[in-house]
Design an enzyme around this catalytic site. Structure first.
Site, short mmCIF file in Angstrom:
data_model
loop_
_atom_site.label_atom_id
_atom_site.label_comp_id
_atom_site.label_asym_id
_atom_site.label_seq_id
_atom_site.Cartn_x
_atom_site.Cartn_y
_atom_site.Cartn_z
CD GLU A 114 -2.36 -1.22 2.83
OE1 GLU A 114 -1.85 -1.97 3.68
OE2 GLU A 114 -3.32 -0.46 3.08
CE LYS A 116 5.72 5.12 6.56
NZ LYS A 116 5.68 6.56 6.82
CG ASP A 118 4.68 12.43 4.72
OD1 ASP A 118 4.78 11.95 5.87
OD2 ASP A 118 5.48 13.25 4.27
CE1 TYR A 224 -3.07 3.98 8.57
CE2 TYR A 224 -2.84 1.73 9.32
CZ TYR A 224 -2.70 3.08 9.54
OH TYR A 224 -2.19 3.52 10.74
CE LYS A 312 9.75 6.59 5.56
NZ LYS A 312 10.26 7.03 6.84
CB CYS A 406 32.87 18.82 28.11
SG CYS A 406 31.11 19.19 27.94
CB CYS A 409 31.22 21.33 31.99
SG CYS A 409 31.85 19.67 31.65
CB CYS A 424 30.95 15.30 28.93
SG CYS A 424 31.27 16.34 30.37
CB CYS A 429 28.32 18.07 31.96
SG CYS A 429 28.31 19.08 30.47
#
Length: 669
Positions: A114, A116, A118, A224, A312, A406, A409, A424, A429
């Site tokens: 079927e 798809k 959106d 569906y 997809k 990091c 921090c 980190c 942090c």
């Protein structure tokens, strides 16, 4: 008093108008002009206005109500609305087919393919043929009641052509391309923000509190699948689609029954080329096993059915320039490099950033600051850099290296052996705290309205909040000092924080942000254990005996609660009054078998393994998968195996089935 003639005329008008709605919105075959349709509708409106007793819930005049809703209520789905696993290539589709056929050895397998659509997944519930409820998918188990808004979609019949006792049917509400264009043109003229794509526009339209706004957006729908049905037997998915159309529901005509995976692949390739010719957006195709009996036997994982997959389409791509590479720190401490791009249009949205995943990906693709890059949306959602074009370099490009400290921090950054992620090392942090708190207050978690990213950032910078528990110590005097926080918004936020204390245990568990524990897993754990204390003290074996909890989730839960700072966080949340108990569940610590660990081995005559486990857990006991010194009882059936010998060696109490039944009955009293 309404005469029989007037009653008959009103009923005839209702049926005639619904018939023309079906011809126009479902079959796309109108047989009267718009002017003729309007005259029929005006006559019915006039009769119902003169004789209010003639108004029925399924009257076409009741599609658009004038009453604005106060909010959306949560409603359960009779059968969970699971999401689909994705396929991105022919190889993925063949692998799906291999898994399906491997679980159905020797059986022929047909597939239904079927389009798809959106849009936004929804469910409609009909009782005795009348529409009684419409809901969003939500988290799969529960959705939002948007009945008033769905009633405005004329492709949805308010009364089916057959008085089916009970039908829950699933579909995709969407906005046609023409409606989307008109909507954005009107918003542009009004100086309002534009919708990024038809999917976002449809979702936003269905979550309007005023149904009249939804009605003006001109949405449509395709159904569906049957979610739950009473009063009729359906043997295949394709037969179900045919029957739904006979009921008057709108079913997309572009589906095909395929005898094998090769036909499926051919059909997917066909629509990959034709998709842009449609008057609505599709982002792929859905492949389902046709036989409902086979679907039931294949079952589902925690998140998705094993009998269906979404293919997809390859993502749309565009070329842009990488202006910079920045590093973001997530709630688990992982540093993620992100490309800052020259803005480019992709799949209907403007893209200015793209994830680079980790340093290995940057090295493998030789991505440099200043490069021309091919960008796409992975799964049409997450922008990413596919490749760069070294031949177009001018010598000014810069090689990127991950920072040693990091960026949030200044703490050292580490990369564990065998991992691609840099992390980190500072568990306090501010970036980790910020992302963790943003997740904690998010909609699927504790759902604290008014506590957005900017407010969280201000609270952290002001030193008012270091973790989620600190939120429950905030005062009005703290909030009123923040930017864009007036008296009313401060009071509202404090009320929302207070209200969140009564959220379900499942919401709290998801809000903690334990790796691999999503909304569904959190609900399973909450329902199984009944309290956060029981989950915190659960062993790996305790967790893996739960059907929907695998080793990865179990290990993650055990590791999370092994950290003293996480246990202290939970303690502080409990001290603040946050609910730690699943609603309707007894306190496990007060049950007669609390603290007792059982192992079941061999074949029992009166119990399946799952039934024995349920009986033990109902009385507060735990069931482990292996015998250890912590085991209190071994329940032995026929052909017990090595667990029996190990229990004897350790001196553990051994119960035969009769003794086990006696123990259960004694503790039930």
């Amino acid at each position: 008093m309404v005469s029989p003639e007037i009653k008959a005329r009103a009923e005839a008008l209702r049926r005639e108008i619904e018939h023309h709605n079906y011809l126009y919105y479902v079959l796309d075959r109108p047989v009267i002009t718009d002017d003729q349709y309007d005259r029929l509708m005006q006559e019915l409106i006039r009769l119902e206005a003169e004789y209010p007793s003639l108004v029925t819930p399924d009257s076409p005049t009741q599609r658009v109500g004038g009453q604005v809703q106060q909010g959306f209520q949560s409603v359960p789905h009779r059968v969970p609305m699971l999401s689909l696993a994705n396929a991105f290539s022919e190889a993925d589709l063949r692998e799906f087919d291999r898994r399906v056929c491997g679980n159905l050895p020797g059986e022929p397998v047909e597939y239904v393919v079927e389009l798809k659509i959106d849009g936004l997944a929804i469910s409609l519930t009909y009782e005795n043929g009348l529409l009684v409820r419409g809901a969003t998918r939500g988290d799969g188990a529960q959705g939002e009641d948007i009945t008033a808004n769905l009633r405005t979609i004329k492709a949805i019949p308010l009364r089916l052509k057959e008085a089916v006792p009970f039908l829950e049917v699933r579909g995709e509400a969407y906005m046609p391309k023409d409606s989307f264009s008109r909507l954005n043109e009107a918003r542009q003229e009004a100086g309002e923000p534009l919708f990024a794509n038809p999917r976002n526009a449809a979702a936003g339209s269905l979550r309007q509190l005023d149904p009249a706004v939804t009605a003006a957006r001109q949405l449509s729908i395709y159904m569906y699948a049957i979610g739950h049905l009473e009063g009729r037997q359906i043997s295949s998915h394709a037969a179900g689609l045919t029957w739904l159309r006979q009921l008057g529901l709108r079913v997309n005509e572009h589906y095909r029954v395929c005898r094998d995976i090769e036909q499926v692949i051919d059909y997917c390739a066909k629509w990959q080329e034709k998709r842009f010719q449609l008057p609505y957006a599709i982002d792929g195709l859905v492949i389902k096993v046709n036989s409902l009996d086979q679907q039931q036997r294949l079952g589902a994982t925690l998140k998705s059915p094993r009998w269906a997959i979404a293919y997809k389409f390859p993502a749309e791509q565009a070329v842009s320039t990488i202006k910079d590479i920045i590093v973001r720190v997530g709630r688990t401490g992982v540093l993620t490099p992100t490309a800052v791009l020259e803005p480019v249009q992709l799949a209907g949205t403007t893209v200015s950033k793209a994830t680079l995943h980790n340093e290995d990906v940057i090295r493998q693709k030789d991505i440099r600051i200043g490069d021309k890059a091919l960008v796409q949306k992975a799964g049409d959602i997450i922008p990413e850099v596919v490749q760069v074009f070294p031949e177009q370099r001018n010598g000014k490009e810069k090689v990127f290296t991950m920072p040693a400290t990091c960026p949030a921090c200044g703490a050292p950054v580490t990369r564990a052996a065998g991992e691609a992620a840099h992390r980190c090392t500072n568990r306090y942090c501010p970036a980790i705290a910020r992302e963790g708190i943003i997740h904690f207050v998010s909609r699927g978690a504790m759902d604290i309205a008014g506590l957005g990213e900017s407010i969280v950032t201000q609270l952290i910078k002001a030193g008012l909040v270091r973790d989620a528990a600190d939120l429950y110590s905030l005062r009005y005097e703290d909030l009123i000092k923040l930017e864009r926080m007036g008296a009313r918004s401060s009071h509202n936020l404090l009320q929302a924080i207070e209200a969140s204390k009564s959220n379900s245990l499942a919401r709290l568990l998801f809000a903690l942000g334990i790796r691999h524990v999503g909304e569904r897993a959190a609900k399973v754990l909450a329902q199984h254990f009944g309290s956060l204390t029981a989950i915190m003290n659960a062993t790996f074996e305790d967790l893996t005996v739960i059907p929907e909890i695998g080793p990865k989730i179990a290990e993650s839960v055990v590791d999370y609660f092994a950290r003293p700072d996480h246990r202290r966080l939970v303690e502080r949340l409990a001290e603040a009054g946050v609910n730690m108990q699943e609603a309707g569940q007894p306190n496990p610590a007060e049950l007669p078998l609390a603290g007792k660990t059982f192992v079941v081995t061999g074949t029992l005559a009166a119990f399946s393994r799952q039934a024995a486990q349920a009986a033990i857990e109902q009385l507060g006991g735990k069931v482990a998968g292996s015998v250890s010194k912590k085991t209190d009882y071994l329940v032995v059936g026929e052909n017990p195996g090595s667990k029996y010998e190990k229990a004897r060696q350790l001196g553990i109490a051994i119960l035969n089935e009769a003794e086990f039944i006696a123990l259960l009955k004694h503790n039930e009293n």
